[in-house]
Design a protein around this motif. Structure first.
Motif, mmCIF file in Angstrom:
data_model
loop_
_atom_site.group_PDB
_atom_site.id
_atom_site.type_symbol
_atom_site.label_atom_id
_atom_site.label_comp_id
_atom_site.label_asym_id
_atom_site.label_seq_id
_atom_site.Cartn_x
_atom_site.Cartn_y
_atom_site.Cartn_z
ATOM 1 N N PRO A 194 1.399 -4.266 2.105
ATOM 2 C CA PRO A 194 2.141 -5.777 2.137
ATOM 3 C C PRO A 194 2.217 -5.809 1.094
ATOM 4 C CG PRO A 194 -0.365 -5.667 0.635
ATOM 5 C CD PRO A 194 -0.314 -4.380 1.811
ATOM 6 N N GLN A 195 3.708 -4.913 -0.039
ATOM 7 C CA GLN A 195 4.668 -5.390 -1.006
ATOM 8 C C GLN A 195 5.584 -5.060 -0.517
ATOM 9 O OE1 GLN A 195 2.579 -1.983 -0.080
ATOM 10 N NE2 GLN A 195 2.716 -0.578 -1.292
ATOM 11 N N LEU A 196 5.892 -4.776 0.958
ATOM 12 C CA LEU A 196 6.878 -4.303 1.771
ATOM 13 C C LEU A 196 7.871 -5.557 1.134
ATOM 14 C CD1 LEU A 196 8.891 -2.685 3.754
ATOM 15 C CD2 LEU A 196 7.495 -3.397 5.325
ATOM 16 N N LEU B 113 13.297 6.401 3.088
ATOM 17 C CA LEU B 113 13.330 4.757 1.785
ATOM 18 C C LEU B 113 12.748 5.289 0.865
ATOM 19 C CD1 LEU B 113 12.811 3.011 5.588
ATOM 20 C CD2 LEU B 113 14.141 3.156 4.688
ATOM 21 N N PRO B 114 11.898 3.593 0.411
ATOM 22 C CA PRO B 114 11.215 3.978 -1.241
ATOM 23 C C PRO B 114 9.741 4.567 -0.790
ATOM 24 C CG PRO B 114 12.569 1.941 -0.977
ATOM 25 C CD PRO B 114 12.508 2.542 0.325
ATOM 26 N N VAL B 115 9.226 5.437 -1.414
ATOM 27 C CA VAL B 115 7.669 5.685 -1.460
ATOM 28 C C VAL B 115 6.276 4.480 -2.218
ATOM 29 C CG1 VAL B 115 6.064 6.871 -2.291
ATOM 30 C CG2 VAL B 115 8.245 7.629 -1.914
ATOM 31 N N LEU B 116 6.147 3.857 -0.494
ATOM 32 C CA LEU B 116 5.028 3.251 -0.364
ATOM 33 C C LEU B 116 3.316 3.374 -0.803
ATOM 34 C CD1 LEU B 116 6.673 0.076 1.572
ATOM 35 C CD2 LEU B 116 6.668 0.383 -1.181
ATOM 36 N N ARG B 117 2.665 2.836 -1.452
ATOM 37 C CA ARG B 117 1.604 3.187 -1.344
ATOM 38 C C ARG B 117 0.594 2.280 -0.265
ATOM 39 N NH1 ARG B 117 -2.418 5.546 -4.554
ATOM 40 N NH2 ARG B 117 -0.685 6.303 -5.523
ATOM 41 N N ASP B 118 -0.236 2.728 0.889
ATOM 42 C CA ASP B 118 -0.633 2.300 1.431
ATOM 43 C C ASP B 118 -2.059 1.421 0.676
ATOM 44 O OD1 ASP B 118 0.539 3.286 3.387
ATOM 45 O OD2 ASP B 118 -0.126 4.541 3.949
ATOM 46 N N VAL B 119 -2.566 0.260 1.251
ATOM 47 C CA VAL B 119 -4.291 -0.374 0.359
ATOM 48 C C VAL B 119 -5.170 0.820 1.589
ATOM 49 C CG1 VAL B 119 -5.499 -1.630 0.390
ATOM 50 C CG2 VAL B 119 -2.882 -2.313 -0.013
ATOM 51 N N ASP B 120 -6.404 1.643 0.871
ATOM 52 C CA ASP B 120 -6.731 2.921 1.773
ATOM 53 C C ASP B 120 -8.360 2.117 0.689
ATOM 54 O OD1 ASP B 120 -5.587 3.780 3.947
ATOM 55 O OD2 ASP B 120 -4.816 4.938 2.899
ATOM 56 N N THR B 121 -7.802 2.319 -0.637
ATOM 57 C CA THR B 121 -9.191 2.733 -1.358
ATOM 58 C C THR B 121 -9.168 1.363 -2.573
ATOM 59 O OG1 THR B 121 -7.701 3.564 -3.700
ATOM 60 C CG2 THR B 121 -8.747 5.048 -1.737
ATOM 61 N N PRO B 122 -10.244 1.259 -2.614
ATOM 62 C CA PRO B 122 -10.144 -0.087 -3.970
ATOM 63 C C PRO B 122 -8.902 -0.140 -5.326
ATOM 64 C CG PRO B 122 -12.362 0.362 -3.763
ATOM 65 C CD PRO B 122 -11.432 1.501 -3.107
ATOM 66 N N ALA B 123 -8.927 1.217 -5.317
ATOM 67 C CA ALA B 123 -7.358 1.199 -6.738
ATOM 68 C C ALA B 123 -6.214 1.151 -6.103
ATOM 69 C CB ALA B 123 -7.910 2.929 -7.146
ATOM 70 N N ASP B 124 -6.387 1.533 -4.621
ATOM 71 C CA ASP B 124 -5.138 1.326 -4.254
ATOM 72 C C ASP B 124 -4.877 -0.447 -4.287
ATOM 73 O OD1 ASP B 124 -4.633 3.386 -3.425
ATOM 74 O OD2 ASP B 124 -5.589 3.927 -1.654
ATOM 75 N N ALA B 125 -5.749 -0.892 -3.397
ATOM 76 C CA ALA B 125 -5.531 -2.219 -3.711
ATOM 77 C C ALA B 125 -4.967 -3.263 -4.876
ATOM 78 C CB ALA B 125 -6.704 -2.397 -3.007
ATOM 79 N N LEU B 126 -5.720 -2.783 -6.165
ATOM 80 C CA LEU B 126 -5.291 -3.183 -7.938
ATOM 81 C C LEU B 126 -3.985 -3.023 -7.627
ATOM 82 C CD1 LEU B 126 -8.205 -2.406 -9.429
ATOM 83 C CD2 LEU B 126 -8.038 -4.489 -8.650
ATOM 84 N N GLU B 127 -3.326 -1.636 -7.455
ATOM 85 C CA GLU B 127 -2.377 -1.027 -7.512
ATOM 86 C C GLU B 127 -1.000 -1.516 -6.696
ATOM 87 O OE1 GLU B 127 0.355 2.796 -7.795
ATOM 88 O OE2 GLU B 127 -0.877 2.780 -8.726
ATOM 89 N N ALA C 83 -0.474 -5.093 -7.588
ATOM 90 C CA ALA C 83 0.538 -5.897 -8.927
ATOM 91 C C ALA C 83 2.092 -5.101 -8.472
ATOM 92 C CB ALA C 83 -0.167 -4.301 -10.012
ATOM 93 N N CYS C 84 1.778 -5.065 -7.121
ATOM 94 C CA CYS C 84 3.778 -5.110 -7.391
ATOM 95 C C CYS C 84 4.077 -5.863 -5.962
ATOM 96 C CB CYS C 84 4.028 -2.973 -6.022
ATOM 97 S SG CYS C 84 3.261 -1.966 -6.836
ATOM 98 N N CYS C 85 2.919 -6.634 -5.824
ATOM 99 C CA CYS C 85 3.653 -7.650 -4.917
ATOM 100 C C CYS C 85 4.601 -8.344 -4.653
ATOM 101 C CB CYS C 85 2.154 -8.119 -3.228
ATOM 102 S SG CYS C 85 0.837 -7.744 -2.954
ATOM 103 N N PRO C 86 5.408 -9.337 -4.006
ATOM 104 C CA PRO C 86 6.367 -10.663 -4.247
ATOM 105 C C PRO C 86 5.363 -12.007 -4.885
ATOM 106 C CG PRO C 86 6.816 -9.763 -2.383
ATOM 107 C CD PRO C 86 5.590 -8.839 -2.765
ATOM 108 N N PRO C 87 5.983 -12.491 -5.039
ATOM 109 C CA PRO C 87 5.432 -13.964 -5.405
ATOM 110 C C PRO C 87 5.411 -14.292 -4.456
ATOM 111 C CG PRO C 87 7.264 -13.912 -6.825
ATOM 112 C CD PRO C 87 7.556 -12.674 -6.274
#
Length: 214
Positions: A107-109, A177-191, A194-198
């Motif tokens: 979702p930070q895309l 393209l840039p490396v992005l983190r998938d949301v798979d774990t609770p730690a991923d969700a937090l990280e 924090a990177c998502c746009p307004p």
């Protein structure tokens, strides 16, 4: 028409149903909360794609669409089989290229990243994920997807490396393209939050569950 406007944008996704999506987020989040996070990530992704110039926008869906689907998308059911088969079939929906596929887990895309990726002509675009997979795959010739994607082992820490090697060995000019983190774990969700746009729905959902003690 610019290269970006001429591209077909594909989103491959699963209907956000509790117990069927984001199961690795539990038990930190309840199945209902995990599904809410999945829906928020999907909403962010679809709205990002909706803001990106394109010839077509296609949601390739496992399930049925809901109120989370914005206007402007064709909805096509996923085929049966492994993820490699489903990705190849998604590209097969494109009558002419280029085509650019993303999932629902980043979702930070931003629309700028997608538009910039397909603005200049190349044979392939590859978006590596931090967990060793990939978050995006673009092909100037969508008809080549069957040979390039089928048989790639999915959901492993070497999926991205194998897929990219397939592209290179086929003689394609690959843009990374840039490396992005998938949301798979609770730690991923937090990280990722924090990177998502307004205005991110996903970041707002993560924040609301944090305030509730999750």
């Amino acid at each position: 028409m610019s290269a970006a406007c001429a591209a077909t944008l594909l989103v491959i996704a699963k209907q956000p149903v509790p117990g069927r999506v984001k199961t690795r987020l539990t038990p930190h989040y309840t199945p209902e909360e995990a599904a809410a996070l999945a829906e928020a990530a999907l909403r962010d992704t679809l709205h990002t794609v909706a803001r990106t110039p394109a010839r077509r926008r296609v949601l390739v869906l496992d399930g049925v669409p809901g109120a989370w689907l914005p206007p402007g998308f064709e909805v096509v059911p996923q085929v049966s089989g492994g993820l490699d088969e489903r990705i190849a079939a998604a590209f097969g929906l494109c009558d002419r290229g280029p085509a650019f596929l993303v999932g629902m887990d980043t979702p930070q895309l931003t629309a700028d990243v997608v538009a910039d990726a397909v603005r200049d002509p190349h044979d392939a675009w590859f978006g590596p994920a931090a967990d060793g997979g990939f978050w995006a795959l673009g092909l100037a010739d969508p008809a080549s997807a069957a040979a390039l994607v089928r048989g790639v082992p999915m959901s492993t820490d070497r999926t991205g490396a194998v897929q990219r090697r397939r592209l290179v060995e086929a003689g394609l000019d690959v843009v990374d393209l840039p490396v992005l983190r998938d949301v798979d774990t609770p730690a991923d969700a937090l990280e990722v939050a924090a990177c998502c746009p307004p205005g991110s729905r996903f970041a707002a959902a993560v924040s609301s569950f944090a305030r509730a003690g999750r």
